[in-house]
Design an enzyme around this catalytic site. Sequence first.
Site, mmCIF file in Angstrom:
data_model
loop_
_atom_site.group_PDB
_atom_site.id
_atom_site.type_symbol
_atom_site.label_atom_id
_atom_site.label_comp_id
_atom_site.label_asym_id
_atom_site.label_seq_id
_atom_site.Cartn_x
_atom_site.Cartn_y
_atom_site.Cartn_z
ATOM 1 N N LYS A 1 -7.916 10.111 20.681
ATOM 2 C CA LYS A 1 -7.153 10.962 21.591
ATOM 3 C C LYS A 1 -8.063 11.590 22.645
ATOM 4 O O LYS A 1 -9.165 12.010 22.343
ATOM 5 C CB LYS A 1 -6.445 12.069 20.820
ATOM 6 C CG LYS A 1 -5.107 11.645 20.230
ATOM 7 C CD LYS A 1 -4.410 12.839 19.647
ATOM 8 C CE LYS A 1 -2.999 12.465 19.194
ATOM 9 N NZ LYS A 1 -2.137 12.187 20.341
ATOM 10 N N ASP B 1 1.776 1.363 33.159
ATOM 11 C CA ASP B 1 1.508 2.725 33.616
ATOM 12 C C ASP B 1 2.793 3.289 34.203
ATOM 13 O O ASP B 1 3.857 2.664 34.116
ATOM 14 C CB ASP B 1 0.345 2.754 34.611
ATOM 15 C CG ASP B 1 0.628 1.955 35.876
ATOM 16 O OD1 ASP B 1 1.749 1.411 36.011
ATOM 17 O OD2 ASP B 1 -0.269 1.861 36.737
#
Length: 331
Positions: A209, A252
């Site tokens: 992360k 994206d």
Amino acid sequence: RWWESSPGAWTGVLGGRVWTLRQDPDRLWYTVYGEEEEDGRPAEAAKPDGAETDQILRDYFQLDVGLPALYCAWGAADPLFRKVADDFPGVRVLRQDPIECLLSFICTSNNHISRITAMIERLCQAFGRRLCRLDARPFHAFPSLSALAGADTEARLRALGFGYRAKFVSGSARAIVEGLGAEGLHRLRAVPYAEARRVLCALPGVGAKVGAGMGRDGERGPAAGADGAARQQVADCVCLMALDKAEAVPVDTHVWRIARQRYGAALGGRSLTPRAHQEIGDFFRGLWGPRAGWAQAVVFCADLRKGQEPAGSRDRAWGGRGRDSCGNGPP
């Protein structure tokens, strides 16, 4: 890592060598430069083995992939593709080095193309082997994994302006050196797409992360809600552009918008989550087939031409001219 060194001519680094490429309607012309002498004298054009250099270019541009038949198949399945295909003939996905591709895409997190380009240039100058100087411009090889796995690499990258990405570039280099190794990364070309993506997502900066909020050097990281999809996007970019996974569709926010607005695909809810990323990829794979990532490159290029590049979109390197959707023109 290519720049237009003169009108119609592109100079860059490929396979640890500096090349200048120029194309006419029938041929691709190239010059390969030798490495700089120890005393700093300018490099002279090398005399490479013709068969070897031809194969390097065929591999890099994936010239054994027959685009005319693919364009016709994509156009038959997709009216939108058929509409834009003639304006974007011969779009090919480059077959990049897996290490360079991976570490470069880690740098794209919450970034834009001009800054990414400058960061990669600084990375190569600081850690890569100097190859030669042309027109007062130095060229460097992409750094080796060992050069980027040192204990001081993160601090040096932060000093070069990499921000929170410094931890992930150095961490991924170190994880590969201590784990599967450079050869193991290359061998992912031979495993199924899902397995390659799983391995990539175990690396820092791909699977780890990226914390939201302000970093210790004052740079804001990506929003937490977008983090999982962003990690999948990095893995899919590497799968498509370096690991021979032509079915990989990097998603994206721009590609998500294309799916929703151009194709009317009501997928993934109101934000780009990992689930939305998977659903959009599956949608395009169902539409375009086993080379969906290549077809997406064409539609992506066509959509970008409609306006300015959207903030946060990923840098993509697709190039070359070729036949139109019905097979006219050079291969």
